[in-house]
Enzyme design. Structure first.
Site, PDB file in Angstrom:
ATOM      1  N   TYR A   8       0.843  -1.231   0.081  1.00 28.53           N
ATOM      2  CA  TYR A   8       0.042  -0.005  -0.039  1.00 28.53           C
ATOM      3  C   TYR A   8       0.793   1.386   0.002  1.00 28.53           C
ATOM      4  O   TYR A   8       0.564   2.550  -0.045  1.00 28.53           O
ATOM      5  CB  TYR A   8      -0.918   0.159   0.956  1.00 28.53           C
ATOM      6  CG  TYR A   8       0.007  -0.142   2.375  1.00 28.53           C
ATOM      7  CD1 TYR A   8       0.470  -1.302   3.059  1.00 28.53           C
ATOM      8  CD2 TYR A   8       0.269   1.308   3.363  1.00 28.53           C
ATOM      9  CE1 TYR A   8       1.009  -1.413   4.151  1.00 28.53           C
ATOM     10  CE2 TYR A   8       0.929   1.207   4.589  1.00 28.53           C
ATOM     11  CZ  TYR A   8       1.479  -0.381   4.865  1.00 28.53           C
ATOM     12  OH  TYR A   8       2.069  -0.373   6.149  1.00 28.53           O
ATOM     13  N   GLY A   9       2.164   1.003   0.211  1.00 32.61           N
ATOM     14  CA  GLY A   9       3.194   2.119  -0.066  1.00 32.61           C
ATOM     15  C   GLY A   9       4.018   2.196  -1.263  1.00 32.61           C
ATOM     16  O   GLY A   9       3.749   1.941  -2.452  1.00 32.61           O
ATOM     17  N   SER A  10       5.195   2.074  -0.922  1.00 31.05           N
ATOM     18  CA  SER A  10       6.537   2.003  -1.944  1.00 31.05           C
ATOM     19  C   SER A  10       6.207   0.787  -2.662  1.00 31.05           C
ATOM     20  O   SER A  10       6.525   0.537  -3.797  1.00 31.05           O
ATOM     21  CB  SER A  10       7.731   2.049  -1.328  1.00 31.05           C
ATOM     22  OG  SER A  10       8.058   0.985  -0.448  1.00 31.05           O
ATOM     23  N   GLU A  86      11.402  -3.892   4.899  1.00 29.81           N
ATOM     24  CA  GLU A  86      10.459  -3.371   5.950  1.00 29.81           C
ATOM     25  C   GLU A  86      10.654  -3.592   7.374  1.00 29.81           C
ATOM     26  O   GLU A  86       9.729  -3.809   8.229  1.00 29.81           O
ATOM     27  CB  GLU A  86       8.956  -4.044   5.414  1.00 29.81           C
ATOM     28  CG  GLU A  86       8.781  -4.383   4.021  1.00 29.81           C
ATOM     29  CD  GLU A  86       8.188  -2.603   3.576  1.00 29.81           C
ATOM     30  OE1 GLU A  86       8.061  -1.968   4.400  1.00 29.81           O
ATOM     31  OE2 GLU A  86       8.609  -2.326   2.380  1.00 29.81           O
TER      32      GLU A  86
HETATM   33  C1  SIN Z   1       4.119  -1.120   1.652  1.00 32.14           C
HETATM   34  O1  SIN Z   1       4.330  -0.570   0.724  1.00 32.14           O
HETATM   35  O2  SIN Z   1       3.194  -2.030   1.427  1.00 32.14           O
HETATM   36  C2  SIN Z   1       4.692  -0.882   2.979  1.00 32.14           C
HETATM   37  C3  SIN Z   1       5.218   0.462   3.032  1.00 32.14           C
HETATM   38  C4  SIN Z   1       6.254   0.778   2.214  1.00 32.14           C
HETATM   39  O3  SIN Z   1       7.279   0.163   2.293  1.00 32.14           O
HETATM   40  O4  SIN Z   1       6.330   2.162   1.842  1.00 32.14           O
END
Ligand code: SIN
Length: 185
Positions: A8-10, A86
């Site tokens: 949900y992020g990078s 992570e």
């Molecule tokens: C994700 O992308 O799911 C975790 C948060 C990130 O790494 O930005």
């Protein structure tokens, strides 16, 4: 047995591991928030950056991308890689991923997701809520080994628009960061 990882992020724009299928979808009862501090990727211990985590939010949904990893060898490599990438996220949850707003059965059950909890005892980097202005100022200031914090925000904004998701929190922050940067010139 195949595993799924929900990003949900990078992870939406860059998986960084081999996968067999990518599915755009959402999880229920969570919202994406720039509340996690980053001292290893997008900031330093002196100037922590901000990255997204998930906050429980009854009735809300959070869009992202899920990756299917089939081969045992790929799974091991991916999980080891994500364990490092992570590592400032202290919790692993297994979530249902939906692709249709009206669906009652998930497209994927038990996708792995990395969450940074608000418990400062186990997640020392947690920063928590702040005003849009304050979060944006922190993002403008922070830069870490992976690059500037603003790049993380802009990449996320772009990746979300590409999957057709308008996330107000992310857009407001990106607009505020652009405003601050234009003032600095
Ligand atoms: C994700 O992308 O799911 C975790 C948060 C990130 O790494 O930005």
């Amino acid at each position: 047995m195949a595993i799924w990882v929900f990003g949900y992020g990078s992870l939406i724009s860059k998986a960084g591991f081999n996968y067999d299928e990518r599915l755009v979808g959402f999880i229920k009862d969570y919202r994406r928030v720039f509340y996690q501090g980053s001292t290893d990727h997008r900031g330093t211990p002196e100037f922590p950056g901000r990255t997204v985590t998930l906050e429980p939010a009854q009735g809300e949904i959070c869009w992202g991308a899920a990756y299917k990893i089939t081969k045992k060898e790929d799974q091991e490599i991916a999980l080891t890689y994500l364990g490092v990438r992570e590592k400032q996220y202290d919790r692993k949850e297994y979530v249902d991923v939906f692709t249709e707003l009206t669906a009652t059965t998930p497209a994927i059950s038990g996708a792995l997701v990395y969450i940074a909890s608000p418990d400062k005892k186990v997640n020392v980097n947690y920063l928590g809520p702040a005003s849009v202005e304050e979060i944006a100022r922190q993002i403008v200031q922070a830069e870490g080994p992976t690059g500037p914090n603003r790049e993380y925000l802009f990449l996320l904004e772009k990746a979300l628009l590409q999957i057709g998701c308008q996330d107000k929190h992310v857009i407001d922050l990106a607009n505020e960061v652009r405003r601050i940067l234009s003032e600095e010139q």
